[in-house]
Design an enzyme around this catalytic site. Structure first.
Site, short mmCIF file in Angstrom:
data_model
loop_
_atom_site.label_atom_id
_atom_site.label_comp_id
_atom_site.label_asym_id
_atom_site.label_seq_id
_atom_site.Cartn_x
_atom_site.Cartn_y
_atom_site.Cartn_z
N GLY A 46 0.79 -1.24 0.00
CA GLY A 46 0.00 0.00 0.00
C GLY A 46 0.81 1.27 0.00
O GLY A 46 0.33 2.30 0.47
N HIS A 70 2.47 -36.21 3.77
CA HIS A 70 2.74 -34.87 4.31
C HIS A 70 1.85 -34.59 5.52
O HIS A 70 2.31 -34.15 6.58
CB HIS A 70 2.46 -33.81 3.24
CG HIS A 70 3.50 -33.74 2.17
ND1 HIS A 70 4.85 -33.65 2.43
CD2 HIS A 70 3.38 -33.72 0.81
CE1 HIS A 70 5.52 -33.59 1.29
NE2 HIS A 70 4.66 -33.64 0.29
N THR A 111 1.87 3.16 -2.66
CA THR A 111 1.27 4.13 -3.58
C THR A 111 -0.08 4.60 -3.07
O THR A 111 -0.43 5.78 -3.19
CB THR A 111 1.14 3.50 -4.98
OG1 THR A 111 2.41 3.02 -5.40
CG2 THR A 111 0.63 4.52 -5.98
N HIS A 131 1.16 -39.56 -1.42
CA HIS A 131 2.15 -38.49 -1.22
C HIS A 131 1.59 -37.39 -0.33
O HIS A 131 2.23 -36.99 0.66
CB HIS A 131 2.55 -37.93 -2.59
CG HIS A 131 3.62 -36.90 -2.54
ND1 HIS A 131 4.95 -37.17 -2.83
CD2 HIS A 131 3.60 -35.58 -2.20
CE1 HIS A 131 5.67 -36.08 -2.68
NE2 HIS A 131 4.87 -35.09 -2.31
N GLU A 132 0.39 -36.88 -0.67
CA GLU A 132 -0.18 -35.79 0.12
C GLU A 132 -0.59 -36.25 1.51
O GLU A 132 -0.44 -35.52 2.49
CB GLU A 132 -1.39 -35.19 -0.62
CG GLU A 132 -1.08 -34.66 -2.01
CD GLU A 132 0.00 -33.61 -2.01
OE1 GLU A 132 0.16 -32.89 -1.00
OE2 GLU A 132 0.72 -33.50 -3.03
#
Length: 650
Positions: A212, A433, A214, A429-430
């Site tokens: 912010g 995680h 500008t 895979h997920e």
């Protein structure tokens, strides 16, 4: 017809004449004919082969037509000191003396040819006169004309009808307070002059893109009610040396005529980079422009009622002479907003929009850590577009939820064709995680896990990030283990690995190396930074690392990085091995519904009934209540792993 139209028609006429001259000259040479000498012509006449001779209007060029219809016409030229008859007589030929000799015709010049010949002669002079006339007319025009490249391109706003004020700016209260003092000085200068105070000549707004800067400058313009000149740093620099300095002088001359006023230079790093680093030495255009800015800001004849506000996200590459006191006296840092700042920014952007009554702005702020003002504005706009696309009368929480995901993760790509085998690999895979992070107390709480492709990823495990600025060593290690969970799950279930973990491995390596070389989190190497980053100021980017350590230290760094990664890899393997049944349950549900929210994931892992499908913005899952005996759902205690020593790098 006004003067501008007359000038245009005059230019068009000159262009038409030039085109006609080119076409005429082309036509004159486009049909090449055989040229013969006068002696050859005389011999052809003696042999009665010539039917007609035409003499051009200039009296010097002749065209010969032969009696043989299959033979093409030929041309010849007459010398300037005698006529055709005289030259033929020299070769024993007298025209009209006997029968069978050719007839001779003299062509009179037409009026069109006379005028065209005159025009061809005058065309160069007309073109030169037209060019200078055009340049003169352009030099009398506005700032975008040809001869005004040395004039400033700044846009002036009078401030009579402000479009932005401080009420439209949120999330940076400290910065607003700093700039309110500037506005107060412009409105009531006597209040400060009485105490002998000097208002800062320049204010440098520093912050990440989208925070912010500008917008804050526009708010200063709207609040002050004084003339406001706005220009970008790149608009000063041109290919001609001296143009930028000329524009700077013109800008400050305009500002002095409208004093008191504000000059706003956006992205000042385009022209304010450190001197002596340019490719053109110390005399290139950019440095000349910077020198002129330095003189105008703090030199002889400066106006104290002109305040310069500049914005940049690279303050480290600015010239020290530009940022010293007396020029940019005050540096205002506009940081990323915290949760309260994001809540205030959301309230600003939903103002005037049909928002449903169930929208919780505080929940939206908590769900968007790391967002800047531009991100929040984009989120609100995306939510409005989704509501319009769904033919709703108001913007609900579901639209904001989907908009946040769209901004952070990218749009869903459900049309992408993925085979069932690859989809199962992505699901494991997920889920790997998510499961590793669930059992690590220092890991980030889960927000969502999905196997729907988004952006560049085939699947996403989305965590609920926080506003912490100082992550601990345990938290970094937990992040590494979580990132390795996907790779470990593939190896554990399929006995094979894929390229899907390439980005995870890159981030793991970067994090582990930073822990050793930058954060001093290695017991073996101690609290020290290894390697100094080198930057080329002119390019504004890091180009190399200065190696200030020996080969032995480099070997130890590699060993420490490998030790950290191997320990977290084994930790992730141990978690997934002991919770293989939970991994299969999560994957089966993922393959069925493709997306799991945090509450549903936790319920599956803990064996509880699934919550209802309708939910608002997901909140961070609450940590389990510790009991006297440790349960499966409690935070995982980091075990001491007996790993074999890492081999030395080859």
């Amino acid at each position: 017809m006004n003067s501008s139209n007359a000038a245009k028609w005059f230019i068009y006429l000159l262009i038409a004449l030039a085109i006609m001259a080119i076409m005429w000259s082309y036509n004159a040479t486009s049909t090449p004919t055989e040229e013969i000498s006068i002696s050859q012509l005389a011999q052809d006449i003696k042999d009665n082969n010539v039917a007609e001779i035409k003499v051009a209007s200039d009296g010097r060029e002749i065209t010969i037509t032969y009696t043989d219809p299959n033979k093409d016409e030929a041309t010849s030229h007459i010398s300037d000191n005698s006529s055709l008859e005289e030259q033929l007589a020299a070769y024993g030929v007298t025209l009209g003396s006997s029968e069978g000799q050719p007839s001779i015709t003299y062509q009179a010049p037409s009026q069109w040819e006379n005028w065209f010949s005159i025009a061809i002669l005058l065309l160069p002079a007309l073109l030169i006169i037209g060019f200078f006339y055009f340049m003169f007319r352009q030099s009398q025009g506005g700032s975008n004309q040809a001869m005004s490249f040395g004039k400033s391109k700044a846009r002036m706003f009078t401030g009579d009808q402000p479009t932005v004020n401080f009420d439209d700016v949120a999330g940076c209260d400290e910065a607003k307070e700093e700039l309110k003092e500037i506005v107060e000085f412009l409105q009531e200068p006597e209040k400060f002059v009485t105490f002998g105070a000097r208002i800062p000549k320049g204010v440098l707004l520093v912050g990440s893109p989208g925070t912010g800067k500008t917008l804050l400058a526009k708010a200063v313009s709207g609040e002050a009610g004084v003339p406001f000149f706005s220009i970008a740093g790149s608009e000063f620099v041109e290919m001609f040396v001296g143009v930028g300095a000329s524009r700077v002088r013109d800008l400050f001359e305009q500002a002095k005529r409208h004093s008191p006023c504000i000059i706003f230079i956006d992205e000042i790093d385009a022209v304010g980079r450190q001197r002596g680093a340019g490719l053109g030495g110390s005399h290139d255009e950019r440095e000349q422009t910077l020198n002129q800015i330095l003189v105008e800001m703090d030199g002889f004849g400066t106006d104290v009622h002109i305040i310069i506000i500049a914005a940049t996200n690279r303050p480290d590459i600015l010239d020290p002479a530009l940022t010293r006191p007396g020029r940019f006296d005050r540096r205002v840092v506009i940081d990323r907003p915290d949760v309260k700042g994001r809540e205030a920014i959301f309230k600003v952007h939903i103002r005037g929009k049909p928002v449903a009554s169930n929208v919780d702005v505080s929940a939206l702020a908590k769900a968007t850590p790391g967002f800047v003002g531009a991100d929040i504005e984009n989120t609100v706009n995306e939510a409005a577009l989704l509501a319009a696309r769904r033919n709703k009368k108001s913007i609900g929480m579901a639209e904001f939820h989907d908009a946040i995901e769209r901004v952070q993760l990218g749009p869903e790509r459900r049309s992408r064709i993925i085979s069932p085998e690859e989809k199962e690999v992505i699901a494991y895979h997920e889920a790997g995680h998510a499961l590793v992070s669930h059992f690590l107390a220092d890991a980030l709480p889960l927000r969502k896990v999905t196997i729907v492709p988004r952006g560049m990823g085939l699947g996403i495990t989305w965590y609920m990030e926080d506003d912490k600025l100082l992550p601990t060593k345990s938290q970094l290690e937990a992040r590494i283990a979580s990132m390795l969970g996907g790779r470990v799950a593939e190896e554990l279930v399929f006995g094979e690995i894929t390229v899907g973990a390439s980005d995870d491995l890159r981030r793991v390596t970067q994090t582990a190396r930073a822990m050793v070389t930058e954060y001093g989190m290695s017991k073996e190497l101690g609290p020290r930074v290894y390697g100094q980053k080198q930057e080329m100021v002119f390019l504004g980017r890091e180009i190399s690392e200065q190696r200030d350590y020996s080969d032995e230290i480099a070997r130890q760094i590699d060993e420490e990085v490998r030790r950290i990664v191997d320990e977290e890899y084994e930790l992730a393997r141990q978690i997934l091995t002991e919770n293989r049944d939970k991994l299969d349950i999560v994957v089966a549900r993922l393959l069925d519904v493709e997306t799991l929210e945090a509450e549903e994931f936790v319920a599956l892992v803990e064996g509880r009934p699934l919550p209802s499908s309708e939910s608002n913005i997901p909140q961070p899952p609450q940590p389990p209540i510790p009991e006297e005996e440790e349960s499966e759902s409690s935070g995982w205690n980091r075990p001491k792993l007996d790993l074999p020593p890492s081999p030395s790098p080859a």
